[in-house]
Scaffold this active site. Structure first.
Site, PDB file in Angstrom:
ATOM      1  CE  LYS A  75      30.461   8.926  25.727  1.00 51.09           C
ATOM      2  NZ  LYS A  75      29.451   8.204  26.478  1.00 51.09           N
ATOM      3  CG  ASP A 111      27.847   4.840  25.477  1.00 49.13           C
ATOM      4  OD1 ASP A 111      28.514   4.029  26.125  1.00 49.13           O
ATOM      5  OD2 ASP A 111      28.140   6.048  25.384  1.00 49.13           O
TER       6      ASP A 111
HETATM    7  N1  LIG Z   1      26.533   2.939  32.355  1.00 52.11           N
HETATM    8  C1  LIG Z   1      27.134   3.409  31.302  1.00 52.11           C
HETATM    9  O1  LIG Z   1      27.699   2.670  30.489  1.00 52.11           O
HETATM   10  C2  LIG Z   1      27.125   4.890  31.026  1.00 52.11           C
HETATM   11  C3  LIG Z   1      27.434   5.346  29.733  1.00 52.11           C
HETATM   12  C4  LIG Z   1      27.391   6.736  29.479  1.00 52.11           C
HETATM   13  C5  LIG Z   1      27.081   7.616  30.514  1.00 52.11           C
HETATM   14  N2  LIG Z   1      26.822   7.120  31.762  1.00 52.11           N
HETATM   15  C6  LIG Z   1      26.466   8.043  32.853  1.00 52.11           C
HETATM   16  O2  LIG Z   1      25.380   8.845  32.437  1.00 52.11           O
HETATM   17  C7  LIG Z   1      25.453  10.142  32.972  1.00 52.11           C
HETATM   18  C8  LIG Z   1      25.288  11.176  31.868  1.00 52.11           C
HETATM   19  O3  LIG Z   1      26.257  11.016  30.870  1.00 52.11           O
HETATM   20  P1  LIG Z   1      26.149  11.850  29.506  1.00 52.11           P
HETATM   21  O4  LIG Z   1      27.248  11.386  28.655  1.00 52.11           O
HETATM   22  O5  LIG Z   1      24.769  11.820  28.965  1.00 52.11           O
HETATM   23  O6  LIG Z   1      26.447  13.341  30.045  1.00 52.11           O
HETATM   24  P2  LIG Z   1      26.023  14.731  29.377  1.00 52.11           P
HETATM   25  O7  LIG Z   1      26.015  14.639  27.897  1.00 52.11           O
HETATM   26  O8  LIG Z   1      26.876  15.752  30.039  1.00 52.11           O
HETATM   27  O9  LIG Z   1      24.475  14.957  29.841  1.00 52.11           O
HETATM   28  C9  LIG Z   1      24.129  15.113  31.194  1.00 52.11           C
HETATM   29  C10 LIG Z   1      22.623  15.331  31.317  1.00 52.11           C
HETATM   30  O10 LIG Z   1      22.290  15.359  32.708  1.00 52.11           O
HETATM   31  C11 LIG Z   1      21.686  16.611  33.025  1.00 52.11           C
HETATM   32  N3  LIG Z   1      22.192  17.068  34.327  1.00 52.11           N
HETATM   33  C12 LIG Z   1      23.486  17.200  34.710  1.00 52.11           C
HETATM   34  N4  LIG Z   1      23.545  17.628  35.990  1.00 52.11           N
HETATM   35  C13 LIG Z   1      22.257  17.806  36.391  1.00 52.11           C
HETATM   36  C14 LIG Z   1      21.672  18.240  37.615  1.00 52.11           C
HETATM   37  N5  LIG Z   1      22.414  18.592  38.679  1.00 52.11           N
HETATM   38  N6  LIG Z   1      20.324  18.299  37.688  1.00 52.11           N
HETATM   39  C15 LIG Z   1      19.543  17.957  36.623  1.00 52.11           C
HETATM   40  N7  LIG Z   1      20.050  17.522  35.443  1.00 52.11           N
HETATM   41  C16 LIG Z   1      21.385  17.452  35.342  1.00 52.11           C
HETATM   42  C17 LIG Z   1      22.090  17.579  31.927  1.00 52.11           C
HETATM   43  O11 LIG Z   1      21.083  18.564  31.838  1.00 52.11           O
HETATM   44  P3  LIG Z   1      21.322  19.993  31.120  1.00 52.11           P
HETATM   45  O12 LIG Z   1      21.032  19.737  29.660  1.00 52.11           O
HETATM   46  O13 LIG Z   1      20.356  20.889  31.744  1.00 52.11           O
HETATM   47  O14 LIG Z   1      22.756  20.370  31.363  1.00 52.11           O
HETATM   48  C18 LIG Z   1      22.124  16.638  30.710  1.00 52.11           C
HETATM   49  O15 LIG Z   1      20.862  16.444  30.172  1.00 52.11           O
HETATM   50  C19 LIG Z   1      26.792  10.195  33.721  1.00 52.11           C
HETATM   51  O16 LIG Z   1      26.502   9.961  35.064  1.00 52.11           O
HETATM   52  C20 LIG Z   1      27.580   9.046  33.142  1.00 52.11           C
HETATM   53  O17 LIG Z   1      28.497   8.503  34.051  1.00 52.11           O
HETATM   54  C21 LIG Z   1      26.805   5.781  32.023  1.00 52.11           C
END
Ligand SMILES: NC(=O)c1ccc[n+]([C@@H]2O[C@H](COP(=O)([O-])OP(=O)(O)OC[C@H]3O[C@@H](n4cnc5c(N)ncnc54)[C@H](OP(=O)(O)O)[C@@H]3O)[C@@H](O)[C@H]2O)c1
Length: 289
Positions: A75, A111
């Site tokens: 992204k 999003d």
């Molecule tokens: N409903 C929807 O339309 C939609 C759209 C987009 C995303 N999502 C969901 O949102 C979530 C995140 O997506 P993203 O694109 O933001 O991913 P991302 O850019 O990889 O960010 C993930 C975030 O979660 C934190 N994290 C990951 N594993 C963790 C753990 N075990 N404990 C604590 N913090 C943790 C990471 O922290 P660090 O910085 O410390 O690594 C980071 O801040 C996913 O589950 C995705 O499926 C949903």
């Protein structure tokens, strides 16, 4: 069964790219909506490793690929290959939807708009409210910038504190919102949970298959806190179950996901999709997993 009689040489192609991609719900959701309107389009999924992103996107640019959704991990990196960005995606620094207008690639972040619309439809009034966002990744960026125009104050709490501080600073520099970045320790969450109106989980904690964990202890929730978990697999995460037991208002990630898809669909095809059908097909797919 497809309503489109034939996939032919003039069929318009749409797709999602990511790495991995096999769990994406976008193809099934978009193809259902395209078939519902008998549009001569097909939506596919491509697994593109980061090292191949440039080659792939330049190939798509020269082809009849009319629209592209972009998911983890591309992204942010995708922005280098786009010709124009709308102001919101420029602010956020991430794009999840591309339109190919005859070899000119335009980027947007649906999003952000999808999440904001889901909150409004879910009955949450954004004006002047205080939010605690868990996570500081791509989704947290999109949501915090989308809400910054109307929200009163945003706290970002992240496992890696520096990322939360960096995002909060960017929010303050680029918008008028008051924002603070913090760690995600129990002590920090305890100090914030009672002073905010909404908690938004953007971490993957509680997502399938590890569905029995929550990013925040149940003891820290209260009935006045609106809980938005952007995860949609499962639809009822541990966090949402805990929140419901306490009597909080809740929202899962399904509407955000369907909204971002519907905004992209209309941008690409010029037609409004059947959002109810898109939702039903996702629920059916989740049931089959
Ligand atoms: N409903 C929807 O339309 C939609 C759209 C987009 C995303 N999502 C969901 O949102 C979530 C995140 O997506 P993203 O694109 O933001 O991913 P991302 O850019 O990889 O960010 C993930 C975030 O979660 C934190 N994290 C990951 N594993 C963790 C753990 N075990 N404990 C604590 N913090 C943790 C990471 O922290 P660090 O910085 O410390 O690594 C980071 O801040 C996913 O589950 C995705 O499926 C949903």
């Amino acid at each position: 069964m497809l309503n489109n009689p034939i996939i032919g040489a003039r069929t318009n192609i749409l797709c999602v790219i990511g790495h991995p991609i096999e769990h994406s719900m976008s193809p099934v959701m978009h193809n259902a909506a395209l078939n519902d309107l008998s549009l001569d389009y097909i939506y596919l999924a491509f697994d593109i490793p980061p090292n191949d992103l440039e080659k792939a996107i330049l190939g798509f640019k020269k082809s009849n690929m009319k629209g592209i959704n972009v998911t983890i991990p591309h992204k942010e990196a995708i922005i280098h290959y786009l010709d124009e960005l709308d102001p919101l995606s420029k602010q956020i620094g991430a794009v999840n939807t591309i339109k190919n207008e005859g070899g000119v690639l335009l980027g947007r972040n649906t999003d952000a708009l999808g999440a904001k619309q889901a909150l409004l439809d879910g009955g949450f009034k954004i004006e002047g409210k205080k939010a605690l966002i868990l996570g500081a990744g791509g989704a947290a960026r999109a949501i915090s910038f989308a809400l910054s125009e109307k929200m009163g104050e945003i706290f970002i709490s992240n496992r890696t504190e520096e990322k939360a501080i960096k995002l909060a600073k960017e929010l303050q520099d680029k918008t008028k919102i008051k924002a603070t970045g913090k760690d995600m320790s129990e002590k920090t969450l305890r100090s914030l949970a009672y002073s905010v109106d909404i908690l938004i989980n953007t971490t993957p904690i509680g997502m399938y298959p590890k569905i029995d964990i929550s990013p925040i202890s149940k003891d820290l929730l209260n009935e006045n806190l609106f809980i938005f978990d952007i995860i949609y697999n499962p639809l009822q995460t541990r966090l949402l179950k805990d929140a419901k037991k306490i009597g909080s208002k809740t929202l899962n990630g399904l509407d955000m996901f369907v909204n971002q898809g519907a905004i992209a669909f209309e941008w690409w095809t010029g037609k409004k999709p059947n959002v109810k059908l898109m939702k039903e097909i996702i629920i059916e797919e989740l049931g089959n997993k």
